[in-house]
Design a protein around this motif. Structure first.
Motif, short mmCIF file in Angstrom:
data_model
loop_
_atom_site.label_atom_id
_atom_site.label_comp_id
_atom_site.label_asym_id
_atom_site.label_seq_id
_atom_site.Cartn_x
_atom_site.Cartn_y
_atom_site.Cartn_z
N GLU A 1 0.33 4.29 -0.27
CA GLU A 1 -0.11 5.43 0.55
C GLU A 1 0.31 5.25 2.01
O GLU A 1 0.78 6.18 2.66
N ALA A 2 0.09 4.00 2.50
CA ALA A 2 0.46 3.72 3.89
C ALA A 2 1.96 3.88 4.09
O ALA A 2 2.43 4.46 5.09
N LYS B 1 0.85 -1.19 0.00
CA LYS B 1 0.00 0.00 0.00
C LYS B 1 0.89 1.25 0.00
O LYS B 1 1.36 1.69 1.05
N ILE C 1 6.78 9.75 5.50
CA ILE C 1 6.82 11.20 5.71
C ILE C 1 6.86 11.53 7.20
O ILE C 1 7.64 12.37 7.65
N GLU C 2 6.02 10.82 7.96
CA GLU C 2 5.96 11.09 9.40
C GLU C 2 7.28 10.71 10.09
O GLU C 2 7.89 11.52 10.79
N ARG D 1 3.93 5.71 2.31
CA ARG D 1 4.28 7.12 2.18
C ARG D 1 3.95 7.88 3.46
O ARG D 1 4.74 8.69 3.94
N THR D 2 2.79 7.59 4.03
CA THR D 2 2.38 8.27 5.27
C THR D 2 3.39 7.98 6.37
O THR D 2 3.85 8.88 7.09
N TYR D 3 3.72 6.67 6.47
CA TYR D 3 4.72 6.28 7.47
C TYR D 3 6.04 7.02 7.22
O TYR D 3 6.61 7.62 8.12
N VAL E 1 10.44 7.88 -0.50
CA VAL E 1 9.87 8.85 0.44
C VAL E 1 10.99 9.47 1.30
O VAL E 1 11.03 10.69 1.51
#
Lengths: 540, 326
Positions: free
Chosen positions: A67-68, A65, A74-75, A70-72, A132
């Motif tokens: 998106e998942a 995934k 970036i954070e 990427r979210t991880y 990322v």
């Protein structure tokens, strides 16, 4: 454990889930070896960090995934960056996680096809995390770079507009910044100089000195102050400069850049050069001058010429550095010290004086010394010119001695003269003149004058000339006696010659002198007797 | 067939004559060394020492271009970058000519290519590349070729098309992929500083001896972006590749700033090299050594693979753009 995997009922994630703790430990163990950043965290935090990454990989086994991920990414990577982790350290984490997953997959999943699927998904997840992470770091780097560039621009503006001649170099000595004044002064444009080595803008001599001395000293000591340098303008004109540089080091102590500022000292250097040339000319004239010359400061010789060296009988290099008092006669020390004091260390000219110097052999040298202020090698000093008057002094001394002797002789002669023609009045118009010593022509004349004057003054009628003390008589003596007798007679008196020695008698006879008019007696007593008688008779 | 670039007159006798003419008396011994583009010989001198004589392929570089290569080497040597400097020939200068063939002489330089680099070696390589670029940026090279899409992609594609090298069924795909790559190169190179670079800096052009890393073969020296000297030394993709890149840049950035935005040029430059390489073989294929060395060249399978690889590169570029924009 292999038999635990059931293709029908299990997912790929489920296949590797039992290894979760093992994977987390592997990740922590390996990451600490290559990424020191993580070792600063407590064990609990390390476990949490590793668990999040491994769980992410495990989730990706069933479905990647982006998106998942990427979210991880970036954070987490934004935070890691803020905490001080380098991109390399973050990448190591992703890489170690990927390798650990791949190893375990090959061990736990017996079917090559499924293992391949696992590897592909882990790879996809890993690539996404890398993208990322790189993007996060690049974005931050861009922000920092823009901020830095803005700061740099402000700095450059300030730097460029400074009225000083300034430049900065990178660690390899290449120009990275130059001030507007620098460009204007040397006649270049900024594009022509940036990126080029600073030593391309100096003379060959300066270049050599920079490489051999200045740069090594900068590396060693961190700064170089007031170094002489010659820059070459674009027109080819050479300008003298005084250059100061300071090295800026990075946190590892390596030189990052060099900041330099220089001032144009061409006029100053030319003045110094002119002075030096003037000094050279002065030396040329004075070195071989026959007049002994020297320069001293505060009584210490700075320079002497060959003539002075010869005068003192000392080598020049021995005299230079010597105190003036060493060569001045001790009796003149007080005079010299007083003179030095009055001259205010050579700043005031003083009239010439006579001083006594000591030659190396101990003899005394008399000298007339003139002193005047001089600028010697940039310093105030006193130049002295020494005229050796020893010979003159000796001549004067001899002359003085001669004069004294002459005066003494004259006085003695005067005395002698006085003594040689004594007039002794014995009363009753009788004068006795005993003569002693040789009678020269001059003396004869003197005797004549003395007796004549005495006869007149005393009113004498008889003058007795006693020649007992005259050892010999020549023609002139005989004639003198005759002339005395004739003269006295003209004055109305009579002359009696007494004490004629046999030799004189013979001379008188030999001369054929007419002595008929002269009364003679053998001794002075006979003469006095005769005179007394003759005088009384004449009075009667 | 154009045979002017085939070194036909360059017999061993001529090789020895050239070295003697340059002022180095020889023993009659010369050994050919491996080189497709040029002719390179190791020659034994009278004193038993050896020189390397390099004969440039006629028609490729002008004397001015070659002399700019030598000047770059001299600049590097002055900056103490370990390179192999051409010897001064009799009468001065470093470039001689025999029968219309330009040549120069190098001292023999021993050593071996470094192994697959670990992070320490990558850091050293980064520092070495930075030093080369510091020197490269200090002086322009006005005659040397500029690395750009026109010279290295579009003109090559036109040459391959005109020559009929690419099979008709693949031509459109190949051209489309190559054109896209050329556009990416154009876009990436815009605003990126260019200066003298090695141009072909891969591990094979590095020599490691007694712990010293030397750089050789500046034959492909161009005026181009620094990133060209970077990607050839590094593995292609994935997290390990990125780790290698970061290790390299750690070393590089100690000595010279690196424009990380130019990293997006790495993959397009990979594509550029691929096209240039294919055209290079096509151009030299009349030289007998090329068909022997590249027997696969020109076949359907060859062009199929080339086309697919170019398309893959385009795909990678697109993917990277996504990553960069995240």
């Amino acid at each position: 454990m292999l038999e635990a995997f059931d293709m029908e009922t299990s997912t790929l994630k489920a296949a590797l889930l039992p290894e979760r703790e093992n994977l987390i430990e592997t990740l922590i163990g390996e990451i600490l070896e290559v990424a020191p950043f993580y070792s600063a965290f407590p064990r609990s935090a390390q476990l949490a960090m590793a668990a999040r990454l491994i769980d992410l990989y495990l989730d990706a086994l069933d479905e990647v995934k982006p998106e998942a991920l990427r979210t991880y990414g970036i954070e987490v990577y934004t935070r890691r960056q803020e905490q001080g982790a380098s991109l390399l350290e973050v990448l190591h984490g992703i890489s170690i996680g990927r390798r650990a997953m791949s190893r375990i997959a090959l061990l736990r999943v017996p079917m090559a096809e499924l293992a391949g699927e696992i590897l592909t998904r882990v790879e996809q997840a890993s690539d996404e995390l890398v993208r990322v992470a790189v993007a996060v770091y690049e974005k931050r780097r861009d922000t920092e770079r823009r901020a830095f560039e803005a700061l740099e621009q402000r700095y450059q503006d300030l730097y460029q507009r400074t009225p000083a001649l300034m430049h900065s170099l990178d660690h390899e000595g290449r120009l990275t910044t130059v001030s507007d004044r620098w460009l204007e002064f040397l006649g270049y444009t900024r594009d022509e100089v940036l990126g080029r080595r600073s030593i391309e803008f100096v003379t060959e001599e300066t270049r050599k000195r920079a490489l051999a001395e200045h740069f090594p000293r900068l590396r060693r000591e961190g700064r170089v102050d007031g170094a002489d340098a010659q820059f070459v303008k674009k027109t080819g004109e050479v300008v003298d400069a005084r250059l100061s540089s300071v090295a800026v080091r990075d946190e590892r102590g390596e030189i990052q850049q060099i900041l330099a500022v220089f001032e144009d000292v061409t006029a100053e250097v030319q003045a110094i050069r002119a002075l030096r040339e003037s000094e050279e000319r002065w030396r040329g004239l004075t070195e071989l001058a026959p007049l002994p010359l020297a320069v001293h400061k505060g009584g210490v010789f700075l320079w002497v010429n060959e003539a002075l060296s010869r005068l003192l009988g000392l080598p020049r290099d021995e005299i230079v550095g010597m105190n003036v008092l060493r060569i001045v006669h001790p009796d003149d020390h007080a005079l010299l010290i007083d003179r030095l004091r009055k001259s205010k260390d050579g700043r005031i000219a003083l009239p010439p004086i006579e001083e006594r110097y000591l030659h190396a052999d101990g003899s005394v040298i008399y000298a007339d010394v003139a002193a005047r202020p001089i600028l010697f090698e940039g310093e105030e000093a006193t130049q002295i010119a020494v005229v050796d008057v020893t010979a003159r002094k000796h001549a004067e001394h001899v002359q003085r001695q001669n004069e004294a002797q002459a005066r003494l002789i004259e006085a003695q002669e005067e005395t002698l003269r006085a003594l040689s023609t004594p007039l002794i009045p014995i009363g009753a118009g009788i004068l006795v003149t005993p003569l002693i010593g040789r009678i020269t022509g001059d003396r004869a004349a003197g005797i004549l004058e003395t007796i004549a004057a005495g006869v007149v003054a005393q009113g004498a009628r008889v003058a007795i000339v006693d020649v007992t003390g005259v050892p010999e008589a020549d023609v002139s003596v005989a004639e003198a006696l005759v002339r005395v007798a004739q003269a006295i007679r003209l004055l109305g008196a009579e002359v009696v010659i007494t004490g004629i020695q046999p030799s004189i008698a013979r001379t008188l006879v030999d001369l054929g002198a007419d002595l008929g008019s002269l009364a003679t007696r053998a001794t002075l007593r006979d003469g006095i007797t005769y005179a007394l008688r003759h005088s009384s008779r004449r009075r009667l | 067939m154009n045979t002017t670039d085939l070194f036909l007159s360059l017999t061993p006798h001529k090789v020895l004559e050239a070295v003697e003419d340059a002022g180095f008396p020889v023993n009659p011994l010369c050994y050919p060394l491996n080189s497709f583009e040029n002719r390179v010989y190791e020659v034994e001198l009278e004193d038993r020492s050896r020189l390397v004589a390099k004969f440039y392929r006629p028609g490729r570089w002008s004397p001015e271009q070659i002399l700019e290569e030598h000047l770059f080497l001299a600049d590097l040597a002055e900056a103490e970058v370990p390179v192999c400097l051409p010897r001064t020939l009799r009468g001065g200068g470093t470039l001689g000519t025999i029968d219309g063939i330009s040549y120069c002489l190098f001292p023999r330089m021993g050593g071996r290519a470094p192994d697959e680099p670990d992070s320490d070696l990558l850091e050293r390589l980064g520092m070495l590349a930075a030093r080369i670029h510091n020197v490269g940026a200090a002086r322009p090279a006005v005659h040397r070729v500029r690395l750009d899409a026109d010279a290295f992609v579009r003109q090559n594609v036109a040459f391959l098309r005109d020559k009929g090298s690419i099979p008709a069924r693949l031509l459109a795909r190949y051209e489309r992929a190559a054109r896209t790559i050329a556009d990416f190169v154009d876009e990436g190179i815009q605003g990126t500083a260019v200066h003298r670079i090695h141009g072909d800096l891969h591990l094979g052009n590095l020599l490691l001896r007694d712990g010293v890393l030397s750089v050789v073969d500046f034959d492909d020296m161009v005026v181009g972006p620094a990133v060209q000297d970077l990607w050839l030394l590094l593995p292609g993709e994935g997290v390990e590749a990125r780790i290698a890149l970061e290790s390299f840049l750690e070393g590089y950035e100690v000595l010279r700033a690196f424009d990380r935005k130019s990293l997006r040029l790495a993959t397009p430059l990979r594509g550029l090299r691929r096209v240039h390489y294919a055209a290079w073989i096509a151009r030299r294929f009349h030289d007998p050594i090329f068909p022997r060395t590249f027997p696969h060249f020109g076949t359907e399978a060859y062009w199929e693979e080339e086309t697919r690889d170019l398309e893959l590169i385009v795909q990678m570029i697109t993917q990277e753009r996504g990553g960069f924009e995240a």
